[in-house]
Structure formats: structure tokens, C-alpha cells
Design a protein around this motif. Structure first.
Motif, mmCIF file in Angstrom:
data_model
loop_
_atom_site.group_PDB
_atom_site.id
_atom_site.type_symbol
_atom_site.label_atom_id
_atom_site.label_comp_id
_atom_site.label_asym_id
_atom_site.label_seq_id
_atom_site.Cartn_x
_atom_site.Cartn_y
_atom_site.Cartn_z
ATOM 1 N N ASP A 9 -5.966 12.116 -21.124
ATOM 2 C CA ASP A 9 -7.190 11.492 -21.647
ATOM 3 C C ASP A 9 -6.946 10.110 -22.238
ATOM 4 O O ASP A 9 -7.881 9.331 -22.408
ATOM 5 N N ALA A 10 -5.712 9.818 -22.581
ATOM 6 C CA ALA A 10 -5.392 8.509 -23.163
ATOM 7 C C ALA A 10 -5.197 7.437 -22.086
ATOM 8 O O ALA A 10 -5.172 6.249 -22.391
ATOM 9 N N ALA A 11 -5.068 7.853 -20.822
ATOM 10 C CA ALA A 11 -4.758 6.904 -19.750
ATOM 11 C C ALA A 11 -5.943 5.985 -19.447
ATOM 12 O O ALA A 11 -7.099 6.401 -19.534
ATOM 13 N N PHE A 12 -5.641 4.735 -19.093
ATOM 14 C CA PHE A 12 -6.688 3.806 -18.647
ATOM 15 C C PHE A 12 -6.079 2.755 -17.727
ATOM 16 O O PHE A 12 -4.913 2.363 -17.892
ATOM 17 N N ALA A 13 -6.885 2.294 -16.773
ATOM 18 C CA ALA A 13 -6.375 1.481 -15.655
ATOM 19 C C ALA A 13 -5.812 0.130 -16.082
ATOM 20 O O ALA A 13 -5.004 -0.460 -15.377
ATOM 21 N N GLU A 14 -6.226 -0.381 -17.256
ATOM 22 C CA GLU A 14 -5.844 -1.741 -17.654
ATOM 23 C C GLU A 14 -4.578 -1.790 -18.501
ATOM 24 O O GLU A 14 -4.160 -2.858 -18.951
ATOM 25 N N LEU A 15 -3.962 -0.639 -18.735
ATOM 26 C CA LEU A 15 -2.856 -0.574 -19.707
ATOM 27 C C LEU A 15 -1.750 -1.596 -19.455
ATOM 28 O O LEU A 15 -1.216 -2.183 -20.391
ATOM 29 N N PHE A 16 -1.395 -1.817 -18.189
ATOM 30 C CA PHE A 16 -0.211 -2.635 -17.919
ATOM 31 C C PHE A 16 -0.520 -4.115 -17.707
ATOM 32 O O PHE A 16 0.392 -4.917 -17.580
ATOM 33 N N GLU A 17 -1.791 -4.463 -17.667
ATOM 34 C CA GLU A 17 -2.161 -5.854 -17.382
ATOM 35 C C GLU A 17 -1.595 -6.807 -18.429
ATOM 36 O O GLU A 17 -1.817 -6.620 -19.624
ATOM 37 N N ARG A 24 -7.483 -0.490 -7.727
ATOM 38 C CA ARG A 24 -7.243 -1.621 -6.827
ATOM 39 C C ARG A 24 -7.161 -1.198 -5.360
ATOM 40 O O ARG A 24 -6.856 -2.022 -4.500
ATOM 41 N N GLY A 25 -7.345 0.089 -5.080
ATOM 42 C CA GLY A 25 -7.247 0.566 -3.696
ATOM 43 C C GLY A 25 -5.852 0.447 -3.123
ATOM 44 O O GLY A 25 -5.681 0.199 -1.924
ATOM 45 N N LEU A 26 -4.842 0.606 -3.945
ATOM 46 C CA LEU A 26 -3.461 0.398 -3.504
ATOM 47 C C LEU A 26 -2.712 1.684 -3.211
ATOM 48 O O LEU A 26 -1.512 1.674 -2.969
ATOM 49 N N VAL A 27 -3.416 2.824 -3.269
ATOM 50 C CA VAL A 27 -2.732 4.091 -3.034
ATOM 51 C C VAL A 27 -3.619 5.033 -2.223
ATOM 52 O O VAL A 27 -4.844 5.072 -2.423
ATOM 53 N N GLY A 28 -2.988 5.756 -1.270
ATOM 54 C CA GLY A 28 -3.721 6.733 -0.471
ATOM 55 C C GLY A 28 -4.014 7.984 -1.290
ATOM 56 O O GLY A 28 -5.074 8.126 -1.882
ATOM 57 N N SER A 44 1.676 -5.383 -8.822
ATOM 58 C CA SER A 44 0.372 -5.088 -8.204
ATOM 59 C C SER A 44 -0.623 -4.538 -9.231
ATOM 60 O O SER A 44 -1.828 -4.563 -9.008
ATOM 61 N N VAL A 45 -0.139 -4.042 -10.370
ATOM 62 C CA VAL A 45 -1.064 -3.566 -11.415
ATOM 63 C C VAL A 45 -1.126 -4.543 -12.593
ATOM 64 O O VAL A 45 -1.592 -4.198 -13.676
ATOM 65 N N GLY A 46 -0.649 -5.770 -12.347
ATOM 66 C CA GLY A 46 -0.844 -6.822 -13.344
ATOM 67 C C GLY A 46 0.267 -6.998 -14.356
ATOM 68 O O GLY A 46 0.128 -7.784 -15.295
ATOM 69 N N ALA A 47 1.378 -6.267 -14.205
ATOM 70 C CA ALA A 47 2.464 -6.371 -15.177
ATOM 71 C C ALA A 47 3.402 -7.530 -14.857
ATOM 72 O O ALA A 47 3.434 -8.013 -13.716
ATOM 73 N N GLN A 48 4.123 -7.985 -15.882
ATOM 74 C CA GLN A 48 5.125 -9.037 -15.706
ATOM 75 C C GLN A 48 6.500 -8.384 -15.637
ATOM 76 O O GLN A 48 6.946 -7.777 -16.602
ATOM 77 N N VAL A 49 7.167 -8.534 -14.497
ATOM 78 C CA VAL A 49 8.435 -7.834 -14.289
ATOM 79 C C VAL A 49 9.609 -8.662 -14.804
ATOM 80 O O VAL A 49 9.692 -9.862 -14.530
ATOM 81 N N GLU A 50 10.491 -8.026 -15.563
ATOM 82 C CA GLU A 50 11.747 -8.660 -15.972
ATOM 83 C C GLU A 50 12.874 -7.674 -15.719
ATOM 84 O O GLU A 50 12.677 -6.468 -15.818
ATOM 85 N N CYS A 51 14.037 -8.192 -15.406
ATOM 86 C CA CYS A 51 15.177 -7.315 -15.156
ATOM 87 C C CYS A 51 16.236 -7.499 -16.220
ATOM 88 O O CYS A 51 16.451 -8.609 -16.707
ATOM 89 N N MET A 95 0.842 -1.214 0.000
ATOM 90 C CA MET A 95 0.000 0.000 0.000
ATOM 91 C C MET A 95 0.872 1.256 0.000
ATOM 92 O O MET A 95 1.754 1.407 0.846
ATOM 93 N N ILE A 96 0.627 2.126 -0.959
ATOM 94 C CA ILE A 96 1.366 3.385 -1.054
ATOM 95 C C ILE A 96 0.592 4.469 -0.302
ATOM 96 O O ILE A 96 -0.611 4.634 -0.514
ATOM 97 N N GLN A 97 1.292 5.190 0.574
ATOM 98 C CA GLN A 97 0.619 6.283 1.296
ATOM 99 C C GLN A 97 0.375 7.470 0.368
ATOM 100 O O GLN A 97 -0.734 7.949 0.225
ATOM 101 N N ARG A 98 1.472 7.944 -0.191
ATOM 102 C CA ARG A 98 1.356 9.082 -1.105
ATOM 103 C C ARG A 98 2.228 8.850 -2.340
ATOM 104 O O ARG A 98 3.445 8.666 -2.211
ATOM 105 N N LEU A 99 1.598 8.863 -3.493
ATOM 106 C CA LEU A 99 2.317 8.705 -4.762
ATOM 107 C C LEU A 99 2.527 10.077 -5.374
ATOM 108 O O LEU A 99 1.567 10.844 -5.555
ATOM 109 N N ALA A 100 3.790 10.390 -5.702
ATOM 110 C CA ALA A 100 4.071 11.612 -6.463
ATOM 111 C C ALA A 100 4.196 11.249 -7.932
ATOM 112 O O ALA A 100 5.012 10.414 -8.308
ATOM 113 N N LEU A 101 3.340 11.865 -8.739
ATOM 114 C CA LEU A 101 3.318 11.564 -10.168
ATOM 115 C C LEU A 101 3.867 12.777 -10.915
ATOM 116 O O LEU A 101 3.273 13.855 -10.886
ATOM 117 N N ILE A 102 5.019 12.597 -11.576
ATOM 118 C CA ILE A 102 5.612 13.693 -12.345
ATOM 119 C C ILE A 102 5.433 13.338 -13.819
ATOM 120 O O ILE A 102 6.067 12.406 -14.325
#
Lengths: 300, 300
Positions: free
Chosen positions: A133-141, A24-28, A167-174, A1-8
Motif C-alpha cells: 500500500d505504500a508503493a507509488f509509481a513516482e518514488l524513484f523519479e 510507462r508501458g515498459l513491462v509485459g 527508464s523509471v526516472g532514476a539517476q544511476v551511479e556506480c 521493454m521487459i517481457q516478464r518481470l519477476a518481483l520477489i
């Protein structure tokens, strides 16, 4: 759970991450900054941010996670502006399509301790649309997100970045920073330059009105990425120049070879090249079903 | 109403025309020939043809409409094979993507009277799939079909060709043979060569497995036309060589210019070119809605 997200940066990528976390209720609270006032207002209207602020420093103050999603060349200034106000244990991450230049900019602007808080990332997701306006919640799933952790990163910071994206449905690779920039030059940066250049070339023809009139579905698909954000792609070309130029030369050499085959009426050579490309492409993507094709037919 | 349609070439284009006519009850019998026996059998199984035959001559005998839908280079032989058996008032038309070479082949093979029965055509519709299984009755609906009538054609033959295509929902337009080949080199042939060459170039990279692994939606769309039929596109390159080569040179010059801008780190120049291309492309196609983008996201 994120308390405060800074979006730049409040465009497609930043906006979609915020919407995905909120859904998903994952951010304050989400505090947002972008250069244009109207973008900040629009982002609040769309529910992307809870609180618009007037500077990067205000945005990052008290934030436990900072996400930088501006065009790549703007990031140097963003890192400089955040250095004073950054909380000691905040996770900093970004969504830039080029990693080497972003890492260098962060290193120059941040203290050693702050630099260790920065875990560079690149979500392999997006559309040709841009802005809040182009943003949508499912983009990273079910899409890949590439993280390029550095030796300076603490293991728990890397884990926080991984958890954020999972947590937003993405597959992480390094992968390694330099390797990322090399692979993406081929996979993404070259195709964009090829598509922008093709549309540009056709638009210079005297007969352009007729040319575009007879453009059908094949051209639409081919050129779709030429509708992408020009400033973002300018920055990618400039900051990944050293990987992109050899890749562009590789493509130019292939086109010259193709030109030679056509010039010499080498039917067998042409067919061999086309067959090879088709085989690779078919293996990557199963052909669409006829009914889908009916909706989006290609030109011939 | 067509009494007997002779279909030479039973792939996506020929098969779809037959299915479209049959669905509307506009054709009596469809007699079909293609080089491969298995294709003839499959076309009958799919309901594309009623009766498979073993030669072009058998197919055209007694047919009031003959539709040639083979790869362009095969058409010379098809015209030679039909000359003996052609009914005096049959309409002959074709679906080739190049018109100059097809007209020359018809002129060489047919009598003066027969040549006047041939109205060349090119439906601007298709998908990257090929063969009889790719055919579907709706392919031509609301798509352009370009006819390139010749001075030798009787007005009523041209009208029959127009009626044929309108009856399956296509929009008929007429233009000059040479002009068709020039415009289509830009609209369709160049983009296909660009896409085939890009996939081919990437597949030659040592790191190709990783490159294709990180290819996302943008690459998929860009490269879709590289899944097209190699033999068909080989023939288009060979028969429209004289229009395609200058168009390819035009694209190469644009890419070289782009390369120079990146090499010289000319951000303003790059952005200007990208913005110009985006403006043209956005004007041609309205951006897709976010929900559609979610289903087919592009790479960044």
C-alpha cells in the motif's frame, strides 16, 4: 521493454518499481511472490502484479528480469530458491540497502554463470511507510540509484540494470560494494539507529505520556525514520554490522564530547560545534520558506 | 487590546507575536529593541515594529505589555535594564525555552513588585529559521504555549498572559517551572543535541563530501533541527544543563544498549527495540500519505 518481470518482495520498493514500469508501458507481465499470501493478493488488487505465484521458482521461471526487494536477510533463501528455475539470460538485480552481504549470499547460492547475471543495486529512495500500500509509481523519479557492479558482471548486464533504473526516472551511479556499505552506514544506517534509539529512550521514561504530549514538529521530523520497517532495519544492522559499529562509536564519541562541553559550561565550545553543524546542514539543504514552516513548525 | 507592546528581541518568536497581534488589530504601537541596529531597522522594514529604540529602558517605558524574546542567557541583562523604566502595572512575559534560569534572572534583577508582574512562558512553536525575516503571523496558531506561573504572580496577571496567547490562536497550558525544564529537556533539548551532534560527527569524517552527497530525505528531516540558531541553543544547553545532562546520559545508555545488540548479532533484540519505537512514533503521528512522501522521500 521487459517481457516478464519477476518481483520477489512486494513492498514499497518492489511495488513502486513495478508501478513505475507499468505506468510507462515498459513491462509485459509482472509475476509476483512474497512470503505472505495476503500480501500477494493485496499487490494484485493494487495493480502491482498481474499474477501472484506460490514460490520464488515459479516467479522467476521465464522471466527476463528478476527484481529482489525483500529484507536483506531473506535474500540468501531467495537466491537459493531461484537457482533452479532462472532463465539463462535473465537480468537479476535487487534493492537491498546493504550490498556486501547480498553479494555474498548470491555468490553462495547461484552458479558462476548465474552470479554473473546479478547486478546489485540500491535505490536511495523510500519513505518511512512499508508494504504494497505504500508503493507509488513516482518514488524513484530524480532519485539516485547506486549500482555496485562486480568484476563477474558482463558489461551488457550492467547496461541493462542501468537502463532499467533510468527508464523509471532514476539517476544511476556506480560504486564499489564495500565502499557503498561504508558510505551508507554514515548517511543512512547511523541516522536510523540514532532516531530509533531516541524514540526508544524517551518511551522508557516514567513521564513518557507528558513527554510525547509536548513533542512538536521538530521531534516529528527527527523521529520520522523511527517509523520505518523494523524487520528491514534489523537486517540492515545485522548485515552491515562491521561498518555500522565504528560509525556508531564515532557518533557516541561526538555525543560524549558534547556532553563534556555542557558539563563544563563551555559556551564557546558548544556554539562552535552547533555553528559548524548548522553551516554544513544549511549548505546541503536550502532553508524552507516561512509558509512551509507554518504548516510544519518545529519544537523549540 | 494592548496600547503599547515593548518587544525585546526581534527574531522569529518576538517578530511572529507582533505580526500576529497586528494582523488581528490587537495592538496599538509596537516599540522594539534588539542588540543589533540592523536587526531593528529590518524589523521596522518588515512591519514587525513601529518604532525602533536604542535601549531596553526606552522600549519598556510606557508599555503595558513587555515581551522578552532574546536568547535565554541575554535575559538577565534585559531584566536589569528594564527595572528602572517599567510601568507599575505592565505585564512582563517571555518566550524562553528554559524557565528556571529565566525566573532566577528576573528575581535577581527586578523588585518584588515587578517580579510579581512577570509571568514566564514558552511557546512550543518555531522553525529552524531565525531572525526577523523568519517571523510570520500564523506561527502560534493551534500550537501549545506553556505558562509557568509563580506563587508571586497575581491571578489577573496570569490571566492577561493567557489572554495574550489565546488572542493569537495558541492553546495555553500551565505547569510548574521545574517540571517544564524537565519535560522539555526530553522533548526538545535532547533531540536538538542529538541532531547537532550527528551532523557534526558526519562532517568530521574524511569521506564527508561523499557522505553528504548520498544523504537523502530521511537525513534531511532528521537533521533539520541542526539548522537552528547556535547561540539560542548554546544558551538552552547552558541554562538547562542540570536537566539535559541526565537526559543525554539516558540516550547514551540506550545507544550503548543498541550497540551491544548489534555487536552480539541479537536480531530479536534489535527488532524488539525498533518495533517498540515505531509503535510509539506511529501512535503519535499518523503516517503521511504517499503523495506527500513522494515530495519528500526518505533515504534507506
Amino acid at each position: 521493454m521487459i517481457q516478464r518481470l519477476a518481483l520477489i518482495g512486494l513492498g514499497l520498493i518492489g511495488g513502486s518499481l513495478s508501478l513505475a514500469l507499468k505506468q510507462r508501458g515498459l513491462v509485459g507481465e509482472v509475476v509476483g511472490y512474497s512470503r505472505q499470501l495476503q500480501t500477494r493478493l493485496r499487490a494484485r488488487e493494487l495493480g502491482i502484479i498481474d499474477r501472484p505465484v506460490d514460490s520464488v521458482a515459479e516467479a522467476v521461471a521465464g522471466a527476463d528480469v528478476v527484481f529482489v526487494a525483500t529484507p536483506v536477510q531473506a535474500m540468501a533463501g531467495v537466491f537459493r530458491d531461484m537457482a533452479e528455475a532462472l532463465a539463462p539470460n535473465a537480468l537479476i538485480t535487487d534493492g537491498g540497502s546493504v550490498k556486501g552481504a547480498v553479494v555474498a549470499a548470491a555468490k553462495a547460492a547461484l552458479s558462476t554463470a548465474q552470479f554473473a547475471q546479478f547486478v546489485p543495486g540500491h535505490p536511495i529512495a523510500g519513505t518511512e511507510r512499508s508494504g504494497p500500500d505504500a508503493a507509488f509509481a513516482e518514488l524513484f523519479e530524480n532519485h539516485r540509484i547506486i549500482l555496485t557492479p562486480m568484476p563477474e558482471n558482463a558489461a551488457d548486464q550492467v547496461r541493462r540494470a542501468e537502463d532499467l533504473w533510468r527508464s523509471v526516472g532514476a539517476q544511476v551511479e556506480c560504486m564499489d560494494v564495500a565502499h557503498h556499505d561504508h558510505i551508507l552506514a554514515a548517511t543512512s544506517h547511523l541516522p536510523h539507529v540514532a532516531a530509533f534509539s531516541l524514540v526508544s529512550a524517551l518511551s522508557r521514561l516514567e513521564e513518557r505520556y507528558e513527554v510525547f504530549r509536548y513533542a512538536a514538529g521538530g521531534f516529528r521530523d527527527f523521529s520520522r525514520i523511527a517509523s520505518s520497517d523494523p524487520a528491514m532495519w534489523r537486517d540492515i544492522c545485522l548485515t552491515n554490522r562491521d561498518e555500522l559499529l565504528p560509525m556508531l562509536d564515532h557518533y557516541l564519541a561526538e555525543l560524549q564530547q558534547m556532553r563534556g562541553l555542557i558539563d563544563h559550561r563551555d559556551g564557546a565550545g558548544i556554539e562552535q560545534m552547533f555553528s559548524g553543524a548548522k553551516a554544513v546542514r544549511d549548505a546541503l539543504y536550502r532553508p524552507v520558506e516561512p509558509k512551509t514552516s507554518a504548516a510544519e513548525p518545529a519544537s523549540e
